[in-house]
Design a protein around this motif. Structure first.
Motif, mmCIF file in Angstrom:
data_model
loop_
_atom_site.group_PDB
_atom_site.id
_atom_site.type_symbol
_atom_site.label_atom_id
_atom_site.label_comp_id
_atom_site.label_asym_id
_atom_site.label_seq_id
_atom_site.Cartn_x
_atom_site.Cartn_y
_atom_site.Cartn_z
ATOM 1 N N HIS A 1 0.826 -1.207 0.000
ATOM 2 C CA HIS A 1 0.000 0.000 0.000
ATOM 3 C C HIS A 1 0.862 1.260 0.000
ATOM 4 O O HIS A 1 0.536 2.241 -0.693
ATOM 5 C CB HIS A 1 -0.930 -0.007 1.211
ATOM 6 C CG HIS A 1 -2.110 -0.916 1.064
ATOM 7 N ND1 HIS A 1 -3.272 -0.545 0.418
ATOM 8 C CD2 HIS A 1 -2.300 -2.206 1.463
ATOM 9 C CE1 HIS A 1 -4.136 -1.548 0.445
ATOM 10 N NE2 HIS A 1 -3.573 -2.579 1.067
ATOM 11 N N LEU A 2 1.950 1.244 0.757
ATOM 12 C CA LEU A 2 2.837 2.415 0.796
ATOM 13 C C LEU A 2 3.477 2.664 -0.560
ATOM 14 O O LEU A 2 3.577 3.816 -1.009
ATOM 15 C CB LEU A 2 3.912 2.218 1.867
ATOM 16 C CG LEU A 2 3.438 2.295 3.317
ATOM 17 C CD1 LEU A 2 4.582 1.915 4.273
ATOM 18 C CD2 LEU A 2 2.921 3.701 3.642
ATOM 19 N N ILE A 3 3.925 1.600 -1.232
ATOM 20 C CA ILE A 3 4.534 1.760 -2.559
ATOM 21 C C ILE A 3 3.504 2.295 -3.552
ATOM 22 O O ILE A 3 3.798 3.211 -4.340
ATOM 23 C CB ILE A 3 5.113 0.416 -3.042
ATOM 24 C CG1 ILE A 3 6.314 0.021 -2.182
ATOM 25 C CG2 ILE A 3 5.520 0.509 -4.512
ATOM 26 C CD1 ILE A 3 6.839 -1.364 -2.483
ATOM 27 N N GLN A 4 2.309 1.751 -3.510
ATOM 28 C CA GLN A 4 1.270 2.218 -4.421
ATOM 29 C C GLN A 4 0.987 3.706 -4.208
ATOM 30 O O GLN A 4 0.869 4.480 -5.170
ATOM 31 C CB GLN A 4 -0.015 1.420 -4.219
ATOM 32 C CG GLN A 4 -1.149 1.859 -5.150
ATOM 33 C CD GLN A 4 -2.454 1.128 -4.881
ATOM 34 O OE1 GLN A 4 -2.496 0.174 -4.095
ATOM 35 N NE2 GLN A 4 -3.528 1.567 -5.511
ATOM 36 N N GLU B 1 2.964 -7.557 -8.684
ATOM 37 C CA GLU B 1 1.583 -7.354 -8.250
ATOM 38 C C GLU B 1 0.651 -7.002 -9.410
ATOM 39 O O GLU B 1 -0.565 -6.945 -9.229
ATOM 40 C CB GLU B 1 1.515 -6.224 -7.220
ATOM 41 C CG GLU B 1 2.158 -6.565 -5.889
ATOM 42 C CD GLU B 1 2.080 -5.414 -4.903
ATOM 43 O OE1 GLU B 1 2.244 -5.676 -3.702
ATOM 44 O OE2 GLU B 1 1.853 -4.254 -5.329
ATOM 45 N N ARG B 2 1.216 -6.739 -10.601
ATOM 46 C CA ARG B 2 0.410 -6.193 -11.698
ATOM 47 C C ARG B 2 0.511 -7.000 -12.989
ATOM 48 O O ARG B 2 0.385 -6.446 -14.075
ATOM 49 C CB ARG B 2 0.793 -4.727 -11.921
ATOM 50 C CG ARG B 2 0.299 -3.826 -10.802
ATOM 51 C CD ARG B 2 0.920 -2.447 -10.802
ATOM 52 N NE ARG B 2 0.316 -1.637 -9.745
ATOM 53 C CZ ARG B 2 0.675 -1.723 -8.460
ATOM 54 N NH1 ARG B 2 1.641 -2.567 -8.081
ATOM 55 N NH2 ARG B 2 0.060 -0.982 -7.552
ATOM 56 N N PRO C 1 -4.158 0.287 -8.998
ATOM 57 C CA PRO C 1 -4.372 -0.812 -8.036
ATOM 58 C C PRO C 1 -3.770 -2.113 -8.571
ATOM 59 O O PRO C 1 -3.812 -2.383 -9.769
ATOM 60 C CB PRO C 1 -5.896 -0.906 -7.941
ATOM 61 C CG PRO C 1 -6.378 0.453 -8.337
ATOM 62 C CD PRO C 1 -5.423 0.940 -9.385
ATOM 63 N N PRO C 2 -3.211 -2.938 -7.693
ATOM 64 C CA PRO C 2 -2.601 -4.192 -8.137
ATOM 65 C C PRO C 2 -3.639 -5.271 -8.404
ATOM 66 O O PRO C 2 -4.773 -5.212 -7.915
ATOM 67 C CB PRO C 2 -1.708 -4.566 -6.956
ATOM 68 C CG PRO C 2 -2.425 -4.008 -5.765
ATOM 69 C CD PRO C 2 -3.056 -2.725 -6.241
ATOM 70 N N VAL C 3 -3.210 -6.281 -9.158
ATOM 71 C CA VAL C 3 -4.031 -7.467 -9.347
ATOM 72 C C VAL C 3 -4.032 -8.301 -8.075
ATOM 73 O O VAL C 3 -5.041 -8.889 -7.689
ATOM 74 C CB VAL C 3 -3.504 -8.294 -10.537
ATOM 75 C CG1 VAL C 3 -4.294 -9.594 -10.690
ATOM 76 C CG2 VAL C 3 -3.553 -7.479 -11.820
ATOM 77 N N THR C 4 -2.874 -8.340 -7.404
ATOM 78 C CA THR C 4 -2.743 -9.058 -6.142
ATOM 79 C C THR C 4 -1.703 -8.356 -5.290
ATOM 80 O O THR C 4 -0.816 -7.677 -5.810
ATOM 81 C CB THR C 4 -2.305 -10.517 -6.370
ATOM 82 O OG1 THR C 4 -2.177 -11.175 -5.094
ATOM 83 C CG2 THR C 4 -0.964 -10.589 -7.085
#
Length: 538
Positions: free
Chosen positions: A6-9, A77-78, A16-19
């Protein structure tokens, strides 16, 4: 909830990531033809990771800690799995680290190994910035068919060589990089704690005479790389193994090149893009208002929107080939090519009394200043990798007696400059060896001068009147109505560029510093000017 994710995003303003459930397989051993084994970590979603497109990242800076988390996790994550490899001789990988000279053979061997792994899918995207982008060019003309795209970020195919021009040594950046790789094997907590101390030691070391002792002064050891940058200019055979310019036009996969107007590698990166254009290769270019170390989320957006799409056999969203951030206007604009059409060369002549105008100067005496390498004209902002880089207020710099300024009257309409910038300065020194530094600035209505781009040229026979042709960094900048265009002329920007001792002694061994009296001419027979690719907007 994965707090780091969440911090990196949030920090990088990512989609938003897929996972967020990602696992890391550590220390995979990748064999090289000479028997060395290079270590790599594989990042992938906990479920469904096998068979995903692979983003290959090869780095000399380690693969764990912040660098792995910040670079590999967002991709894993993407939609990617990520193979993050430490290059030869770094962070547990076998062999000896010889900067940039073994990346072709090692990179090709890594690709051959990668496509044979049981978890591999059917597509690879090469991704990374700076050194991590240069390694892409090292293999770019001999890619296996599984590679679907290259995404080189703030990098170029002949890394380091622009710094080492015989007509102007850019000292600070390659020296600091030599210190970085010479000290990065310290334990991570200690290295982070020592960063501010090391930065101060490095800054002091750049004043060492002779310079061939500066590596020891900076971190207590000899550095073969630092010794080489001090003794071998860009034309030396020492650098033959890292020049991959001839490979660029032979690339057959799509390339998305991401650059910054204040990046240290910008001229070479634009040269690479032009080579792709001229060869009619599928390529696009994005240039933002960035320095080498300060960017936004564009690279990760391109990895997903461009790279992942191609890896899946899809076409990325349509856009014109060139997307530029136009400073001054502070807006993104699209073009069909670099440099874009429609910006004819306009000559703004230095005038007596510190003026700058498109008319030829009148008869006048030259302007004079004294350059003293013992108190060198300092670098202020611009193309550097220090805290105060990029656009800065130049008021203090321009108050120095060794800096001349030439300024237009307030503009009655916008002047937009996009393309390659050059200057022709009629110059003479009291010494045979001298430098000419030229900077283009935007003076706002409050009188503050903000640097746009600059460049330096080292002269020989400088005690004879001559025209110094200085190539400045390319730019895209709109000078707004009510602003003024300014040109600075001086004889240095230390420590970005090595100071000129005035003696002609080699960089590594010079010990004597001589002050010089410089003259800049501006009259009908010596029409000094800056040449801007410019058009006017009403």
């Amino acid at each position: 909830m994965n707090l780091v994710s969440h911090l990196i995003q949030r920090q990088l303003k990512l989609s938003p990531p897929v996972t967020r459930d990602v696992v890391v397989q550590r220390d995979l051993r990748v064999p090289m033809p000479d028997g060395a084994e290079l270590l790599a970590d594989r990042w992938a979603p906990r479920t469904g990771g096998e068979g995903l497109p692979t983003a290959l990242i090869r780095s000399p800076y380690g693969r764990r800690g912040p660098i792995g988390t910040l670079m590999a996790r967002p991709l894993a994550e993407r939609g990617f799995q990520v193979l993050f490899q430490s290059v030869r001789g770094t962070f547990g990988s076998g062999g000896v680290f010889d900067p940039m000279r073994q990346e072709r053979s090692d990179g090709l061997a890594t690709l051959d190994w990668l496509v044979e792994q049981p978890w591999y899918g059917n597509a690879v995207v090469l991704f990374g910035m700076s050194y991590l982008g240069h390694v892409q060019w090292a293999v770019a003309d001999q890619l296996p068919p599984q590679v679907k795209a290259l995404i080189p970020v703030v990098t170029e195919s002949a890394l380091t060589l622009e710094f080492l021009r015989a007509d102007g040594l850019s000292l600070e950046t390659p020296f600091a990089w030599g210190v970085l790789v010479g000290t990065q094997d310290r334990p991570l907590p200690m290295a982070l704690l020592r960063q501010p101390i090391q930065a101060r030691k490095t800054a002091r070391a750049l004043r060492t005479l002779p310079l061939d002792g500066a590596d020891v002064a900076a971190f207590g050891a000899r550095s073969a790389y630092i010794q080489d940058i001090l003794t071998h200019d860009s034309g030396a055979s020492r650098w033959a193994g890292l020049d991959h310019r001839d490979r660029v036009s032979r690339v057959t996969v799509p390339v998305s090149s991401i650059a910054g107007w204040y990046d240290i590698f910008l001229p070479g990166q634009l040269r690479d893009f032009r080579a792709l254009q001229d060869a009619d290769r599928p390529a696009r270019l994005t240039v933002g208002p960035w320095t080498h170390t300060r960017m936004d989320n564009t690279a990760f957006d391109e990895a997903v929107g461009f790279g992942l799409a191609l890896a899946r056999g899809e076409q990325p969203p349509e856009r014109p080939p060139v997307r530029l951030y136009v400073m001054g206007e502070e807006a993104w604009r699209d073009f069909e090519s670099w440099p874009p059409a429609g910006y004819p060369a306009r000559r703004f002549h230095l005038q007596p009394g510190g003026g700058l105008a498109e008319v030829l100067p009148a008869d006048s005496e030259p302007d004079r200043y004294r350059y003293d390498p013992a108190d060198p004209t300092p670098a202020s902002g611009g193309v550097r990798m220090v805290k105060d880089c990029g656009r800065v207020d130049n008021t203090a710099l321009e108050s120095r007696p060794d800096v001349l300024t030439y300024t237009t009257s307030a503009l009655d309409q916008d002047v937009e400059v996009i393309g390659e910038v050059a200057a022709e300065i009629w110059f003479r020194s009291s010494l045979p060896h001298a430098d000419v530094f030229v900077r283009l600035c935007d003076v706002d209505p409050a009188g503050r001068s903000w640097n746009v781009c600059d460049g330096l040229l080292r002269l020989t026979a400088a005690d004879e009147e001559q025209c110094a042709s200085v190539q400045l960094w390319p730019t895209a900048h709109r000078f707004k109505r009510g602003h003024r265009i300014r040109v600075q002329v001086s004889s240095g920007a230390f420590p970005r560029y090595a100071r000129n001792p005035g003696t002609g002694e080699p960089h590594a061994t010079a010990t004597t510093l001589l002050a010089a009296d410089q003259a800049v001419h501006h009259d009908p027979a010596h029409p000094s000017a800056i040449v801007l690719p410019a058009r006017t907007h009403r």
